[in-house]
Scaffold this motif. Sequence first.
Motif, PDB file in Angstrom:
ATOM      1  N   GLY A 153      44.990  27.985  41.784  1.00 17.97           N
ATOM      2  CA  GLY A 153      45.591  29.349  41.567  1.00 17.97           C
ATOM      3  C   GLY A 153      44.294  30.215  41.268  1.00 17.97           C
ATOM      4  O   GLY A 153      43.266  29.963  41.391  1.00 17.97           O
ATOM      5  N   TYR A 154      44.497  31.435  41.584  1.00 19.43           N
ATOM      6  CA  TYR A 154      43.762  32.450  41.772  1.00 19.43           C
ATOM      7  C   TYR A 154      42.921  32.474  40.155  1.00 19.43           C
ATOM      8  O   TYR A 154      41.544  32.583  40.207  1.00 19.43           O
ATOM      9  N   THR A 178      48.253  32.556  48.940  1.00 20.97           N
ATOM     10  CA  THR A 178      47.644  31.688  47.742  1.00 20.97           C
ATOM     11  C   THR A 178      48.542  31.830  46.527  1.00 20.97           C
ATOM     12  O   THR A 178      49.625  32.931  46.372  1.00 20.97           O
ATOM     13  N   ASP A 179      48.696  30.904  45.938  1.00 17.83           N
ATOM     14  CA  ASP A 179      49.585  30.855  44.583  1.00 17.83           C
ATOM     15  C   ASP A 179      49.062  32.111  43.707  1.00 17.83           C
ATOM     16  O   ASP A 179      49.834  32.593  43.078  1.00 17.83           O
ATOM     17  N   GLY A 180      47.658  32.370  43.506  1.00 13.42           N
ATOM     18  CA  GLY A 180      47.111  33.252  42.765  1.00 13.42           C
ATOM     19  C   GLY A 180      47.808  34.755  43.126  1.00 13.42           C
ATOM     20  O   GLY A 180      47.702  35.602  42.148  1.00 13.42           O
ATOM     21  N   GLU A 240      50.413  36.108  40.910  1.00 10.06           N
ATOM     22  CA  GLU A 240      50.265  36.409  39.459  1.00 10.06           C
ATOM     23  C   GLU A 240      50.350  37.720  39.330  1.00 10.06           C
ATOM     24  O   GLU A 240      49.683  38.896  40.098  1.00 10.06           O
TER      25      GLU A 240
END
Length: 208
Positions: free
Chosen positions: A26-27, A101-103, A106
Motif C-alpha cells: 500500500g502507498y 497501485t493499491d495506494g 487511498e
Amino acid sequence: MRIIKDADERKNEILDVAQHLFHEKGYVQTTVEDIMRECNIAKGTLYYHFKSKEEILSAVINRQIDLQEEAMKTIAADKETTAVEKLVQVIQLLAYKGRVTDGFCEHENAELQQKSFTRTLFRFAPAMTAIVEEGIQSGEFSTPYPRESVELLFCASQLHDPCVFQWLEEEYNRKIKAFFWMLEVTLGISPEAKKRLYALAHLDEGDA
C-alpha cells in the motif's frame, strides 16, 4: 557495495521497486526508506531523481499511462480488425487500466487520482476517436459526435473503478449491462456490429 547505473536505468529501477511495494504494502505503508533499501541506494541518489514519495507515485502512474497509450494506438492502427473488434479491445484495456497501485485508492491521493483521470482521458481520446470514425466509415457505427461520444463513454467507464465505488456484485453486473447499452445507443451501433460486440464481450444481447 552499491552499483553505479545509468540515470535512466536507475530511475526506472526506482519506479519498478516502488510500484511493486505500493502494490504489496500500500502507498501509505511504503516508506522512502523501503524503496531505498530494495534498490540498495543512498537517500541522495533517490532524491536526485524524485523529490518525494508523492512524486514517485505520480511517475509510476505516468509511466503506466504511457504504456497504455501506446497499446491504444496499436489497437487503433491495426488494419486486420474491424472497428467493433477494436472497441472491445479498448474496453478490455480500460478495464485493465484500473489503478496501478493499491495506494492510489487511498483518500489522501484524491487530487492525484483526479489528475490521472483527466490526463488519461485526453491521452486516450484521439486513438479512441479514430476507432469510432473508422466504424462510421465502415457502417458499424453512426454518431454525429465521435469525439464527444468517446469522452462520455470514458467517463462512464469510471463507474467500474473500485477505487471510487464499492458496488455489490449484483450492482456491478447491472452497471456493466448499462454500460454496453449506453455504448450501443451512443455510438449508434448497427445490428450486425451489435451481435459481434456482444459475442466478443461474452454477453447476451438480452442483457442490455
